[in-house]
Scaffold this active site. Structure first.
Site, short mmCIF file in Angstrom:
data_model
loop_
_atom_site.label_atom_id
_atom_site.label_comp_id
_atom_site.label_asym_id
_atom_site.label_seq_id
_atom_site.Cartn_x
_atom_site.Cartn_y
_atom_site.Cartn_z
N GLU A 118 0.69 -1.06 0.15
CA GLU A 118 0.31 0.38 0.21
C GLU A 118 0.50 1.05 -0.37
O GLU A 118 0.83 2.05 -0.97
CB GLU A 118 -0.93 -0.23 1.51
N THR A 144 17.04 -39.19 -6.99
CA THR A 144 17.23 -38.39 -7.63
C THR A 144 18.46 -37.78 -7.62
O THR A 144 18.99 -37.03 -8.87
CB THR A 144 16.39 -36.67 -7.37
N GLY A 198 11.89 -38.28 -6.76
CA GLY A 198 11.52 -38.81 -7.14
C GLY A 198 9.86 -39.76 -6.96
O GLY A 198 9.41 -39.80 -5.64
N TRP A 237 14.23 -33.90 -19.14
CA TRP A 237 13.26 -32.90 -20.44
C TRP A 237 11.92 -34.44 -21.20
O TRP A 237 11.97 -34.43 -22.61
CB TRP A 237 14.38 -33.16 -21.43
N CYS A 268 0.11 0.55 7.41
CA CYS A 268 -0.55 0.60 6.85
C CYS A 268 -1.72 1.57 6.31
O CYS A 268 -2.01 2.45 5.81
CB CYS A 268 -1.06 -0.34 5.38
N ALA A 306 13.19 -46.28 -18.75
CA ALA A 306 13.55 -48.00 -18.02
C ALA A 306 14.89 -47.80 -17.87
O ALA A 306 14.83 -48.60 -16.72
CB ALA A 306 13.08 -49.28 -19.30
N1 LIG Z 1 10.09 -37.36 -13.41
C1 LIG Z 1 9.93 -36.90 -12.78
O1 LIG Z 1 9.24 -35.23 -12.31
C2 LIG Z 1 11.19 -37.17 -11.84
C3 LIG Z 1 11.63 -35.96 -10.42
C4 LIG Z 1 12.58 -37.25 -9.74
C5 LIG Z 1 12.61 -38.15 -10.24
N2 LIG Z 1 12.30 -38.92 -11.19
C6 LIG Z 1 13.37 -39.97 -11.08
O2 LIG Z 1 13.13 -40.43 -10.79
C7 LIG Z 1 14.14 -41.90 -10.38
C8 LIG Z 1 14.87 -42.40 -8.82
O3 LIG Z 1 13.79 -42.49 -8.61
P1 LIG Z 1 14.21 -42.59 -6.51
O4 LIG Z 1 12.69 -42.99 -5.80
O5 LIG Z 1 15.19 -42.66 -6.17
O6 LIG Z 1 14.40 -40.33 -6.06
P2 LIG Z 1 14.22 -40.28 -4.93
O7 LIG Z 1 12.57 -40.43 -5.45
O8 LIG Z 1 14.74 -38.48 -5.30
O9 LIG Z 1 15.37 -40.43 -3.32
C9 LIG Z 1 15.02 -41.80 -3.18
C10 LIG Z 1 15.85 -42.01 -1.49
O10 LIG Z 1 15.53 -40.72 -1.08
C11 LIG Z 1 16.26 -41.69 0.09
N3 LIG Z 1 15.02 -40.99 0.76
C12 LIG Z 1 14.20 -40.39 1.50
N4 LIG Z 1 13.46 -40.78 2.42
C13 LIG Z 1 12.84 -42.23 2.20
C14 LIG Z 1 11.84 -43.13 2.38
N5 LIG Z 1 11.31 -42.51 3.25
N6 LIG Z 1 11.91 -44.48 2.15
C15 LIG Z 1 12.95 -44.70 1.34
N7 LIG Z 1 14.02 -43.57 1.05
C16 LIG Z 1 14.04 -42.58 0.96
C17 LIG Z 1 16.44 -43.04 -0.24
O11 LIG Z 1 18.09 -42.88 0.03
P3 LIG Z 1 18.70 -43.37 0.94
O12 LIG Z 1 19.21 -44.59 0.98
O13 LIG Z 1 19.97 -41.89 0.83
O14 LIG Z 1 18.02 -42.52 2.56
C18 LIG Z 1 16.30 -43.65 -1.34
O15 LIG Z 1 16.76 -44.05 -2.12
C19 LIG Z 1 15.31 -41.36 -11.43
O16 LIG Z 1 14.90 -41.91 -12.67
C20 LIG Z 1 14.47 -39.43 -11.92
O17 LIG Z 1 15.00 -39.38 -12.96
C21 LIG Z 1 11.69 -37.99 -12.11
#
Ligand SMILES: NC(=O)c1ccc[n+]([C@@H]2O[C@H](COP(=O)([O-])OP(=O)(O)OC[C@H]3O[C@@H](n4cnc5c(N)ncnc54)[C@H](OP(=O)(O)O)[C@@H]3O)[C@@H](O)[C@H]2O)c1
Length: 339
Positions: free
Chosen positions: A59, A203, A274, A177, A91, A171
């Site tokens: 404001e 990730t 992820g 992208w 304000c 896969a």
């Molecule tokens: N399309 C999208 O929007 C997008 C976005 C992000 C990622 N991705 C894809 O997702 C894939 C990776 O997947 P992600 O599931 O491994 O990634 P994430 O969910 O980012 O990381 C998983 C890791 O986080 C930790 N973590 C944290 N909290 C957890 C819980 N409550 N339970 C289990 N683990 C937990 C674990 O690692 P620790 O063993 O270190 O504890 C687990 O391995 C890749 O292919 C990436 O390209 C896609």
């Protein structure tokens, strides 16, 4: 001299909403507010958005721009003008000193310390109208701040990019992208307005993202959110997420509630992890909004957008409802809130 028409006042509120969106992310702990001053004939003579902490409120900036033309005019504000001495004077004082005849605002201030502005203005003879475009404001620029006022917790948005068959990566794990340049540009605007971006270690290992907010030309945005990596594994000191472009917090836990606790002073959190981390947050009931960027592609394969969310039968499905559906270039952006 004519009073501003209802159409002019509504157009002014839309301008105020745009001004508020522009400062979103930079005003904490103050709310991102927009204000527009109309002169007695209904012409826009001032516009403002809340500045950083300790700086002028919306404001005051709009009144400064309007100068003497504010006298007898209308102030149009997204949030009820504040009535308390914080780091800046109320304000309401500035509006009264400028001699505005009317104040129109969208959302009442839920903070008992700052509230009471409308009553004080009315008592001083100003015509006050509340509730104009309240839903747009409460679901838009003020959404995360109002959530924090209501619950005491930051607002968490889970954002993901997906193919139409619900896959978040191919896969081989590649996921960068999936969506178009236009969708990514939209995401970068949201990152610049967020307080923190959260991913899991998975990730970081697979995508090695930088997790910064960038402008369409690729250069970093002026404001960068905190980057947060969640998980027990050590990430490489060479990981892009640890570069100099912004600050990074590594939280050695797998508990979403601990993550939220560590970020309790924040307002607007973007979860970009992820399927594992997204599943953990959903199971914990720790997500307040979903933003799904859906690309017109099919990937098939094993990498779904989200892992186990604790649903074993359809009757137990987690129910959400669509807030909005937007086309962004060739993609769709679905915004959902708990149903
Ligand atoms: N399309 C999208 O929007 C997008 C976005 C992000 C990622 N991705 C894809 O997702 C894939 C990776 O997947 P992600 O599931 O491994 O990634 P994430 O969910 O980012 O990381 C998983 C890791 O986080 C930790 N973590 C944290 N909290 C957890 C819980 N409550 N339970 C289990 N683990 C937990 C674990 O690692 P620790 O063993 O270190 O504890 C687990 O391995 C890749 O292919 C990436 O390209 C896609």
């Amino acid at each position: 001299m004519t009073a501003p028409t209802p159409a002019a006042v509504e157009a002014a509120m839309r301008l105020a909403i745009t001004a508020a969106q522009r400062v979103k992310g930079s005003t904490y702990p103050n709310p991102p507010v927009g204000a527009v001053i109309l002169d007695p004939g209904g012409d826009v003579v001032g516009t403002g958005g809340t500045q950083r902490t300790g700086g002028p409120h919306a404001e005051v900036l709009a009144l400064r721009e309007a100068g003497e033309r504010a006298a007898g005019g209308t102030a149009v504000v997204t949030l009820e003008p504040c009535n308390h001495h914080g780091r800046t004077p109320p304000c309401v004082d500035a509006l009264l000193a400028a001699g505005v005849a009317a104040v129109v605002y969208a959302v009442a201030d839920p903070n008992p310390v700052a509230a009471g502005g409308a009553d004080r203005l009315r008592a001083a003879g100003v015509a006050v109208t509340a509730g104009l475009l309240a839903e747009e404001v409460a679901g838009g620029p003020l959404r995360e701040w109002l959530h924090k006022q209501r619950t005491g917790r930051p607002h968490v948005t889970w954002k993901f990019a997906t193919s139409i068959d619900g896959r978040s990566a191919a896969a081989d794990g590649s996921s960068q992208w999936i969506t178009s340049d236009a969708a990514r540009a939209d995401l970068h605007v949201r990152r610049a307005a967020a307080d923190a971006i959260v991913v899991g270690t998975g990730t970081v290992f697979v995508d090695d993202p930088t997790l910064t907010a960038r402008l369409p030309g690729g250069e970093p945005a002026e404001r960068q959110p905190l980057r947060v990596v969640v998980g027990k594994r050590e990430i490489s000191p060479e990981a892009n997420v640890l570069n100099e472009d912004s600050r990074t917090m590594v939280i050695r836990t797998r508990d979403p509630h601990e993550v939220i606790k560590a970020l309790t002073d924040r307002t607007d959190i973007l979860l970009e992890g992820g399927p594992t981390l997204a599943g953990a947050f959903l199971r914990a009931g720790a997500i307040d909004r979903i933003l799904a960027y859906v690309a017109p592609i099919l990937l098939g394969g094993p990498v779904t957008a989200v892992d186990d969310v604790g649903v074993l039968t359809i009757a137990k499905a987690l129910r959400w409802r669509y807030d909005s559906v937007e086309r962004i270039g060739p993609d769709l952006l679905l915004s959902l809130t708990p149903g």
